[in-house]
Design an enzyme around this catalytic site. Structure first.
Site, PDB file in Angstrom:
ATOM      1  N   CYS A 127      14.204   1.420  -3.070  1.00  0.00           N
ATOM      2  CA  CYS A 127      14.714   1.899  -4.354  1.00  0.00           C
ATOM      3  C   CYS A 127      13.503   2.080  -5.266  1.00  0.00           C
ATOM      4  O   CYS A 127      12.769   1.121  -5.522  1.00  0.00           O
ATOM      5  CB  CYS A 127      15.700   0.891  -4.938  1.00  0.00           C
ATOM      6  SG  CYS A 127      16.299   1.399  -6.565  1.00  0.00           S
ATOM      7  N   CYS A 167      21.317  -1.134 -19.765  1.00  0.00           N
ATOM      8  CA  CYS A 167      20.178  -1.091 -18.841  1.00  0.00           C
ATOM      9  C   CYS A 167      18.898  -1.642 -19.459  1.00  0.00           C
ATOM     10  O   CYS A 167      18.499  -1.218 -20.546  1.00  0.00           O
ATOM     11  CB  CYS A 167      19.964   0.354 -18.392  1.00  0.00           C
ATOM     12  SG  CYS A 167      18.487   0.565 -17.413  1.00  0.00           S
ATOM     13  N   CYS A 213      12.389   4.264 -19.728  1.00  0.00           N
ATOM     14  CA  CYS A 213      13.339   5.375 -19.617  1.00  0.00           C
ATOM     15  C   CYS A 213      13.778   5.796 -21.014  1.00  0.00           C
ATOM     16  O   CYS A 213      13.947   4.959 -21.894  1.00  0.00           O
ATOM     17  CB  CYS A 213      14.557   4.944 -18.787  1.00  0.00           C
ATOM     18  SG  CYS A 213      15.710   6.319 -18.508  1.00  0.00           S
ATOM     19  N   CYS A 252      20.766   4.165 -21.823  1.00  0.00           N
ATOM     20  CA  CYS A 252      22.066   3.612 -21.411  1.00  0.00           C
ATOM     21  C   CYS A 252      22.145   2.166 -21.918  1.00  0.00           C
ATOM     22  O   CYS A 252      21.212   1.381 -21.719  1.00  0.00           O
ATOM     23  CB  CYS A 252      22.209   3.642 -19.887  1.00  0.00           C
ATOM     24  SG  CYS A 252      21.979   5.299 -19.214  1.00  0.00           S
ATOM     25  N   CYS A 306      17.856  -3.104 -12.536  1.00  0.00           N
ATOM     26  CA  CYS A 306      16.733  -2.248 -12.894  1.00  0.00           C
ATOM     27  C   CYS A 306      16.089  -2.632 -14.226  1.00  0.00           C
ATOM     28  O   CYS A 306      16.763  -2.746 -15.238  1.00  0.00           O
ATOM     29  CB  CYS A 306      17.292  -0.825 -12.938  1.00  0.00           C
ATOM     30  SG  CYS A 306      16.274   0.366 -13.706  1.00  0.00           S
ATOM     31  N   GLU A 356       8.829  -1.025 -11.377  1.00  0.00           N
ATOM     32  CA  GLU A 356       9.498  -1.842 -10.364  1.00  0.00           C
ATOM     33  C   GLU A 356       9.941  -1.016  -9.162  1.00  0.00           C
ATOM     34  O   GLU A 356      10.233   0.174  -9.298  1.00  0.00           O
ATOM     35  CB  GLU A 356      10.778  -2.440 -10.950  1.00  0.00           C
ATOM     36  CG  GLU A 356      10.559  -3.359 -12.105  1.00  0.00           C
ATOM     37  CD  GLU A 356      11.892  -3.906 -12.616  1.00  0.00           C
ATOM     38  OE1 GLU A 356      11.852  -4.656 -13.573  1.00  0.00           O
ATOM     39  OE2 GLU A 356      12.951  -3.574 -12.057  1.00  0.00           O
TER      40      GLU A 356
HETATM   41  S1  SF4 Z   1      20.521   3.415 -16.276  1.00  0.00           S
HETATM   42 FE1  SF4 Z   1      18.566   2.837 -17.210  1.00  0.00          FE
HETATM   43  S2  SF4 Z   1      16.991   3.814 -15.962  1.00  0.00           S
HETATM   44 FE2  SF4 Z   1      18.952   4.812 -15.472  1.00  0.00          FE
HETATM   45  S3  SF4 Z   1      19.030   6.570 -16.867  1.00  0.00           S
HETATM   46 FE3  SF4 Z   1      20.114   4.888 -17.933  1.00  0.00          FE
HETATM   47  S4  SF4 Z   1      18.497   3.911 -19.196  1.00  0.00           S
HETATM   48 FE4  SF4 Z   1      17.475   5.199 -17.664  1.00  0.00          FE
END
Ligand code: SF4
Length: 372
Positions: free
Chosen positions: A120, A134, A127, A131, A350, A107
């Site tokens: 962005c 996310c 990833c 987190c 995101c 994206e």
């Molecule tokens: S917020 Fe999402 S994209 Fe950013 S580091 Fe954490 S898991 Fe990865």
């Protein structure tokens, strides 16, 4: 520009034909031209067509010989990504889902505010940081993006703008941990920053990280004026490790020490990002502890009220909690801003768009897990 491309460009392992032009090593492309008795300046012409001329096919490059255009089209792509989905919100935020040559998708977002045109961009497919709030990290990481793929985000987003407009800023805050893909990112930013590239200087580039201390120090030592944003999300290790699991390997102390080093080396104030999750990290005590942690540092805090992600059990803070959090930080003398929500109608958080489109494209399941 050529040398940078030579060192860092990498094709995904399973892509050998119709490679994106930006990921062809310079010597390889020069040899390809020589074998066809074409002068080396053709490479420059191609770059100019894609960057300044906004060409998305070799056919548009009308000052190249027809035979050369045909030969190029047989082996390369001016842009290896395809736009799989494009959405636009009433506030003029655009979100693209780009399909990569190996069918993965990523994206990127164009945010338009006054005269700013901010891209962005992502650095990884998925990833690995995990987190908890996310959508990008929900399925882990598939691979790092190549420098060409990162650059193509910028070109694709820039191509959405009118001919007399240009991108002014880059925020590396999309899918992935940018510092885990640092070489490819730096190569793409080098081309984006060059005068014959997109001419977006380092001072207009923000690189966001969950905090990889060694990589932050490396970034600091580059002597570039990139802006660093550290995603903190919690004022102590116990809470942070619950929200950002990789924190148990690094710890806040190391991350803050690396961020301080970045400030010493570059003179650029570090921004700390803090996603507010209702009932988890948004209490007045959390704010007070954050104030104590950052007191005395040249720091700025960006508060980001959680953006709903379907399937995740978190909520945005109440407006009273948000106001109180801001007040506590002000009292502690910390510079703070609440980030405006842009593109809320287009899955702008995101990883959300990718998850939605991919789940819509899944073949129907024949058995539920319970039934197996
Ligand atoms: S917020 Fe999402 S994209 Fe950013 S580091 Fe954490 S898991 Fe990865």
């Amino acid at each position: 520009m050529d040398e940078m491309r030579t060192k860092e460009s990498r094709r995904p392992a399973n892509v050998t034909k119709h490679c994106g032009f930006w990921d062809v090593p310079t010597e390889e492309f020069a040899a390809w031209l020589t074998a066809r008795r074409e002068p080396p300046m053709r490479a420059r012409q191609l770059r100019r067509w894609i960057i300044a001329g906004r060409a998305e096919s070799f056919d548009q490059m009308t000052d190249l010989p027809r035979n050369l255009r045909r030969a190029l089209a047989e082996e390369f792509e001016p842009l290896s990504t395809r736009i799989a989905h494009h959405s636009q919100s009433p506030d003029e935020t655009h979100k693209l889902l780009l399909r990569l040559a190996d069918a993965q998708s990523i994206e990127c977002v164009l945010i338009q505010e006054n005269k700013r045109r901010t891209a962005c961009i992502s650095t990884q497919v998925g990833c690995g940081m995990g987190c908890v709030f996310c959508a990008s990290g929900l399925n882990g990481i598939a691979r790092n993006l190549t420098s060409g793929e990162i650059l193509e985000h910028l070109i694709r987003l820039r191509n959405l703008l009118a001919a007399d407009q240009r991108l002014t800023h880059i925020v590396v805050m999309g899918m992935g941990e940018p510092l885990a893909s640092l070489d490819a990112l730096l190569t793409a930013l080098e081309i984006a920053g060059s005068k014959d590239g997109l001419d977006i200087g380092a001072r207009h580039v923000t690189i966001s990280t969950v905090g990889l201390p060694a990589k932050i120090r490396r970034l600091a030592d580059l002597g570039k004026q990139y802006h660093l944003a550290v995603s903190l999300h919690a004022p102590n290790d116990e809470l942070r490790t619950r929200i950002v699991p990789t924190n148990d390997k690094t710890g806040l102390k190391e991350i803050l020490s690396a961020a301080d080093y970045f400030f010493e080396r570059t003179g650029r104030q570090v921004t700390y990002e803090y996603v507010l999750l209702q009932g988890i990290n948004d209490s007045p005590e959390n704010a007070k502890e954050l104030g104590q942690l950052l007191r005395g540092r040249r720091a700025h805090v960006n508060l980001i009220p959680f953006n709903d992600v379907s399937g995740l059990p978190y909520q945005a803070p109440t407006s009273a909690a948000l106001t109180s959090f801001v007040d506590q930080l002000h009292t502690a003398g910390v510079s703070v801003k609440v980030r405006k929500r842009k593109g809320s109608t287009i899955d702008a958080a995101c990883g959300q768009l990718r998850r939605r489109i991919e789940s819509e494209n899944q073949p129907p399941k024949l058995h539920s897990l319970e039934a197996v």
